[in-house]
Enzyme design. Structure first.
Site, PDB file in Angstrom:
ATOM      1  N   GLY A 189      56.400 -62.650-120.560  1.00  0.00           N
ATOM      2  CA  GLY A 189      57.441 -63.303-119.751  1.00  0.00           C
ATOM      3  C   GLY A 189      56.795 -64.359-118.873  1.00  0.00           C
ATOM      4  N   CYS A 210      66.251 -64.204 -91.399  1.00  0.00           N
ATOM      5  CA  CYS A 210      65.862 -63.534 -90.155  1.00  0.00           C
ATOM      6  C   CYS A 210      64.915 -62.377 -90.397  1.00  0.00           C
ATOM      7  CB  CYS A 210      67.117 -63.033 -89.447  1.00  0.00           C
ATOM      8  SG  CYS A 210      68.264 -64.369 -89.228  1.00  0.00           S
TER       9      CYS A 210
HETATM   10  N1  LLP Z   1      57.486 -55.722-121.061  1.00  0.00           N
HETATM   11  C1  LLP Z   1      57.802 -54.796-120.149  1.00  0.00           C
HETATM   12  C2  LLP Z   1      58.189 -53.441-120.579  1.00  0.00           C
HETATM   13  C3  LLP Z   1      57.768 -55.123-118.784  1.00  0.00           C
HETATM   14  O1  LLP Z   1      58.081 -54.206-117.872  1.00  0.00           O
HETATM   15  C4  LLP Z   1      57.390 -56.444-118.386  1.00  0.00           C
HETATM   16  C5  LLP Z   1      57.328 -56.805-116.971  1.00  0.00           C
HETATM   17  C6  LLP Z   1      57.083 -57.381-119.379  1.00  0.00           C
HETATM   18  C7  LLP Z   1      57.131 -56.977-120.708  1.00  0.00           C
HETATM   19  C8  LLP Z   1      56.707 -58.793-119.068  1.00  0.00           C
HETATM   20  O2  LLP Z   1      55.477 -58.895-118.432  1.00  0.00           O
HETATM   21  P1  LLP Z   1      54.826 -60.334-118.130  1.00  0.00           P
HETATM   22  O3  LLP Z   1      54.440 -60.946-119.436  1.00  0.00           O
HETATM   23  O4  LLP Z   1      55.874 -61.162-117.463  1.00  0.00           O
HETATM   24  O5  LLP Z   1      53.677 -60.047-117.263  1.00  0.00           O
HETATM   25  N2  LLP Z   1      57.975 -59.419-110.630  1.00  0.00           N
HETATM   26  C9  LLP Z   1      56.565 -59.325-110.909  1.00  0.00           C
HETATM   27  C10 LLP Z   1      56.284 -58.956-112.346  1.00  0.00           C
HETATM   28  C11 LLP Z   1      57.002 -57.704-112.762  1.00  0.00           C
HETATM   29  C12 LLP Z   1      56.852 -57.392-114.210  1.00  0.00           C
HETATM   30  C13 LLP Z   1      57.744 -56.294-114.638  1.00  0.00           C
HETATM   31  N3  LLP Z   1      57.649 -56.013-116.032  1.00  0.00           N
HETATM   32  C14 LLP Z   1      55.887 -60.634-110.520  1.00  0.00           C
HETATM   33  O6  LLP Z   1      56.581 -61.526-110.066  1.00  0.00           O
HETATM   34  O7  LLP Z   1      54.668 -60.759-110.605  1.00  0.00           O
END
Ligand code: LLP
Length: 417
Positions: free
Chosen positions: A275, A342
C-alpha cells in the site's frame, strides 16, 4: 522517481504547479501524481515477473476510487479489510476474482457479500472466523476460498503500532497452532483451502524480516504437504517501507531478488499486498500558512491543515518532510508547524527550518498513503479535497466536504422530548 520537484523555485506535481492547484481547489487538499502511482505498481509487477504473482494493492493506504481505478486498469489485485473497501473496489472497476479479504473481525454480512461477488480468497485470522465462514458459505451453497493468515512471530523492527507479526499482536493464527487449524479446515464442507499468508508490519526498510517470515511459512507449507494439504498461493503481506526522511528501503529488484529464489521450485503463486510504497510518496498535503506567532522559546507556523487531516505525525510521531511551495531567499527560522485543532498533539512537523509568511503555501511530503484514509472530521472540520495530477491536467477526485455533509445523518430529538 519523484514527480514532485521544483522548477524555477516553484514546486510542481508533474507539470502542474502546486500554487495553481491551491488557487483552483483551495487549501488544504491532497495532491497525487498519477504517473508516480502507476510506476510504483509497475515496478513491483516487473520485478516479480519471473514468478507467477499478483500484486494486490492494499486499499486502506488510499481508497479514493480514482486511485483504485488506475490500478485496476493496470491489472492490479486488491487487499481489502471491510465491506466498504470491497464496494469501493467493485465500483472502481476492480476484478473481484483478484480481491483478497483480510481483517481480524469479518462480519457475516461482509462474508456474504464477498462470497456473492466471488472474491479470490478470505485471509482467515482465527478458528472461529473459519467456522463462521464455513457456515455462511454453506447457507449460500458455496465453497469459500481460504488462505490462513499465520503469525510468524517475526519482529519487523518497525513502530510498535504498525508491527503486526509478533505473538503479542492480535493478528493471524499462531505458527504452532496453524497445522491443526489447517487440518480442521480441510474437513469443513464449505471451505476450500487455497493458501497461506502473513503480514508482519508496515514501513519495513530491511529485507531480513520478510525473508525470515517467508521461510517460516514455507516450512509450514511443507508440513501441510505431508499432511496431504497442498497450497496454491502464498501471500507475504504488505510491501516495502518508503523514504520519509533518510530511510533507505530496498529497491523493488532487491525485494524480488530476496524473495523469488525461495519460491523457485515451488508451484505457489506469490501474492503481495503493498500500500504505502505504491501511493505514499506519490502524494502531498498542500496547506496554507494562516498565522505566525512566537514566544521566547518557540515559533509556530499555524497552517490550515491539522491532525484530523493527516494523523501520522501525531499518532506515530512520524516525521514527514515539510517544504515551501515557492522558495525565497530570506533566512530560515525554526518553526513548529501546527494546525487549528485544540490539542497540543496537533502538529504536522516540529523544529523545521522554514522561511514562511502568512498566506504562503507549504506541502507535507509522503502523504499519499494513510493520509486521507485516516482523516477524520474532528473539531467539525470537513474532510478536505483530493486532486490527481496527470501530466498537465488536474482532476478533482474528491471535492471538499460541505458543512451540510458534515451533519448528514444527524437529527435532533423529536420536539418536546
Ligand atoms: N496487508 C495487510 C494485512 C495490512 O494490514 C497492511 C497494512 C498492508 C497489507 C499494507 O501494508 P503497507 O504496504 O502499506 O506497509 N497507518 C500506518 C500503516 C498501517 C498499516 C496497516 N496495515 C502508517 O501510516 O504508517
Amino acid at each position: 522517481m519523484t514527480q514532485f520537484s521544483y522548477k524555477n523555485d516553484e514546486l510542481f506535481a508533474e507539470a502542474v504547479s502546486l500554487s495553481s492547484i491551491a488557487e483552483t481547489v483551495g487549501t488544504p487538499c491532497y495532491v497525487y501524481s498519477r504517473q508516480e502511482i502507476e510506476s510504483n505498481w509497475l515496478a513491483y509487477d516487473q520485478a516479480l515477473s519471473a514468478h507467477d504473482h499478483l500484486v494486490c494493492y492494499a486499499v486502506k493506504a488510499n481508497s479514493n476510487i480514482a486511485v483504485i481505478n488506475l490500478l485496476a486498469r493496470l491489472g492490479s489485485g486488491f487487499d481489502i479489510v471491510s465491506i466498504g473497501e470491497l464496494e469501493r473496489v467493485i465500483r472502481a472497476g476492480g476484478d473481484p476474482a483478484k480481491i483478497v479479504f483480510a481483517g481480524v473481525a469479518k462480519r457475516e454480512d461482509e462474508m456474504r457479500r464477498a462470497l456473492e461477488v466471488g472474491i479470490r480468497c478470505f485471509n482467515v485470522e482465527s478458528e472461529q472466523e473459519l467456522e463462521r465462514l464455513d457456515q455462511v458459505a454453506g447457507d449460500m451453497n458455496l465453497k469459500a476460498p481460504v488462505s490462513i493468515r499465520v503469525n510468524p512471530d517475526v519482529d519487523a523492527g518497525t513502530h510498535p503500532y504498525i508491527s503486526t507479526g509478533l505473538k503479542e499482536n492480535k493478528f493471524g493464527i499462531a505458527m504452532d497452532q496453524a497445522r491443526a487449524v489447517y487440518q480442521r479446515a480441510a474437513k469443513m464442507k464449505n471451505i476450500e483451502i487455497i493458501g497461506v499468508g502473513c503480514h508482519i508490519g508496515s514501513q519495513l526498510t530491511d529485507m531480513t524480516p520478510f525473508v525470515d517470515a517467508l521461510k517460516r511459512i514455507l516450512n509450514l507449507a511443507d508440513q501441510l504437504e505431508s499432511d496431504g494439504i497442498s497450497l496454491q498461493q502464498i501471500d507475504i503481506g504488505g510491501g516495502l517501507g518508503i523514504r520519509y526522511e533518510d530511510e533507505t528501503p530496498p529497491t523493488h529488484q532487491e525485494y524480488a531478488d530476496a524473495i523469488l529464489p525461495l519460491l523457485a521450485d515451488r508451484n505457489l503463486t506469490l501474492l503481495i499486498e503493498p500500500g504505502k510504497s505504491i501511493v505514499g510518496n506519490a502524494g502531498v498535503l498542500l496547506t496554507k500558512v494562516e498565522y505566525l506567532k512566537s514566544n521566547d522559546v518557540k515559533s509556530f507556523a499555524i497552517v490550515d491543515a491539522a491532525m484530523n487531516d493527516l494523523m501520522r505525525p501525531s499518532l506515530y510521531d512520524a516525521w514527514q518532510e515539510i517544504q515551501p511551495v515557492s522558495i525565497t531567499n530570506a533566512e530560515d527560522q525554526n518553526y513548529d508547524v501546527v494546525g487549528p485543532v485544540c490539542e497540543t498533539g496537533d502538529f504536522l512537523g516540529r523544529n523545521r527550518q522554514l522561511t514562511v509568511q502568512p498566506d504562503d503555501l507549504l506541502v507535507v511530503r509522503s502523504a499519499g498513503a494513510y493520509g486521507f484514509t485516516m482523516s477524520s472530521t474532528y473539531n467539525s472540520r470537513p474532510r478536505i479535497a483530493e486532486v490527481m495530477v496527470d501530466g498537465d491536467q488536474t482532476h478533482l477526485i474528491r471535492r471538499r466536504e460541505t458543512i451540510d455533509e458534515l451533519m448528514t445523518g444527524e437529527s435532533l430529538l423529536p420536539p418536546g422530548k
